[in-house]
Design a protein around this motif. Sequence first.
Motif, mmCIF file in Angstrom:
data_model
loop_
_atom_site.group_PDB
_atom_site.id
_atom_site.type_symbol
_atom_site.label_atom_id
_atom_site.label_comp_id
_atom_site.label_asym_id
_atom_site.label_seq_id
_atom_site.Cartn_x
_atom_site.Cartn_y
_atom_site.Cartn_z
ATOM 1 N N THR A 1 0.842 -1.310 -0.319
ATOM 2 C CA THR A 1 -0.393 -0.636 0.314
ATOM 3 C C THR A 1 0.696 0.856 0.187
ATOM 4 O OG1 THR A 1 -1.629 -1.042 1.242
ATOM 5 C CG2 THR A 1 -1.980 1.080 0.948
ATOM 6 N N ILE A 2 1.847 1.141 0.910
ATOM 7 C CA ILE A 2 2.869 2.319 0.983
ATOM 8 C C ILE A 2 2.882 2.497 -0.125
ATOM 9 C CG2 ILE A 2 4.650 3.694 2.383
ATOM 10 C CD1 ILE A 2 3.240 2.127 4.528
ATOM 11 N N GLY A 3 4.268 1.347 -0.906
ATOM 12 C CA GLY A 3 4.866 1.807 -2.167
ATOM 13 C C GLY A 3 4.035 1.725 -2.967
ATOM 14 N N ASP A 4 2.525 1.312 -3.236
ATOM 15 C CA ASP A 4 1.515 1.974 -4.765
ATOM 16 C C ASP A 4 1.187 3.935 -4.482
ATOM 17 O OD1 ASP A 4 1.456 -0.342 -6.020
ATOM 18 O OD2 ASP A 4 -0.013 -0.711 -5.345
ATOM 19 N N GLU A 5 1.219 3.880 -2.616
ATOM 20 C CA GLU A 5 1.184 5.474 -2.786
ATOM 21 C C GLU A 5 1.970 6.220 -2.903
ATOM 22 O OE1 GLU A 5 -0.802 9.023 -1.870
ATOM 23 O OE2 GLU A 5 -1.673 6.634 -2.805
ATOM 24 N N GLN A 6 3.770 5.460 -2.447
ATOM 25 C CA GLN A 6 4.403 6.593 -3.293
ATOM 26 C C GLN A 6 4.338 6.793 -4.137
ATOM 27 O OE1 GLN A 6 7.659 4.412 -1.152
ATOM 28 N NE2 GLN A 6 7.875 5.423 1.433
ATOM 29 N N LEU A 7 4.481 5.746 -5.089
ATOM 30 C CA LEU A 7 4.714 5.814 -6.644
ATOM 31 C C LEU A 7 3.411 6.405 -7.127
ATOM 32 C CD1 LEU A 7 6.304 4.425 -8.520
ATOM 33 C CD2 LEU A 7 4.606 3.031 -9.217
ATOM 34 N N LEU B 1 10.672 3.524 0.358
ATOM 35 C CA LEU B 1 10.497 2.172 -0.189
ATOM 36 C C LEU B 1 11.387 1.843 -1.118
ATOM 37 C CD1 LEU B 1 6.990 0.644 1.967
ATOM 38 C CD2 LEU B 1 9.487 1.232 2.754
ATOM 39 N N TRP B 2 11.283 2.553 -2.073
ATOM 40 C CA TRP B 2 11.501 2.543 -2.948
ATOM 41 C C TRP B 2 13.810 2.395 -3.100
ATOM 42 C CZ3 TRP B 2 8.698 0.476 -6.616
ATOM 43 C CH2 TRP B 2 6.894 0.487 -6.847
ATOM 44 N N ARG B 3 14.562 2.379 -2.366
ATOM 45 C CA ARG B 3 15.482 2.301 -1.777
ATOM 46 C C ARG B 3 15.946 1.690 -1.458
ATOM 47 N NH1 ARG B 3 19.191 4.172 2.448
ATOM 48 N NH2 ARG B 3 20.191 5.992 1.773
ATOM 49 N N TYR B 4 14.774 0.817 -0.852
ATOM 50 C CA TYR B 4 15.429 -0.814 -0.842
ATOM 51 C C TYR B 4 14.761 -1.895 -1.246
ATOM 52 C CZ TYR B 4 16.000 2.903 3.465
ATOM 53 O OH TYR B 4 16.546 3.716 4.741
#
Length: 261
Positions: free
Chosen positions: A153-159, A177-180
């Motif tokens: 959920t967080i990854g999709d929202e950040q994207l 989260l996309w940094r890791y």
Amino acid sequence: MPLGGTLAVTAGATLLAFVVTFGIARWRKRYDTVDTLWGPGFALVALVAAPLGDGSVALRVVTALLTAIWGIRLGVHLHLRNHKLPEDPRYVRMAESAGPNPALKLFIRVYLVQAVVLWFVSLPVQFAMYGDTFGVTAWLGVAVWLVGFGFETIGDEQLRRFKADPGNKGKVLDSGLWRYTRHPNYFGDACVWWGLYLLACSSWVGAATVLSPIAMTYTLAKGTGKPLLEKGLRRSRPGYATYVERTSGFFPLPPRRVTPR
């Protein structure tokens, strides 16, 4: 109802859902409508199986609820993402190369195949409806599910926010989260299904459905998920190759140091 009966009922419900969705896709003239069904299809299986099972009420309710929350969120997310875009190029290419009667071939190759895969991957959810107790493995399953749902959920929202900024066109998202991990949403998806599998592990017969989360994880990490997506990103994002060098492909890890060339 005996487990075999439940499996037959959910198989019928799954097939019916994909047939109806195919009809909607034909009406919309967009075969990627099937993507919207993927998540809600699992929710349908869970909600059909829950009242048919004879296991722990708590286990049945929690399993159905977690599956439905994940599935409906994913379906809404994919629909909102796709409905303003042109038809997915994958389905366009399939239709163009299908020859005579492309609709029938796409139904068999895409819709029918996905119906079988969905039903097979959902086996832990169905078997969990026959578990005796909501024990340690069930609590562990809920914890793993929460980690996965959070990542996805967080990854999709950040994207989504990254893409909404015109200044980021052609750039690579490498923060949050996309940094890791290059695919926090895929990693989260896999965790969700391992969590649901752990809910099924309250019985030995449920534990035997381990091939279902393995199949889902393999599809995301090695099959039609990550590899196909990254193939396109390498062509369209100049900085993506460097991002790949320093960032884990699936499991979240600290970024690697990249020596300048």
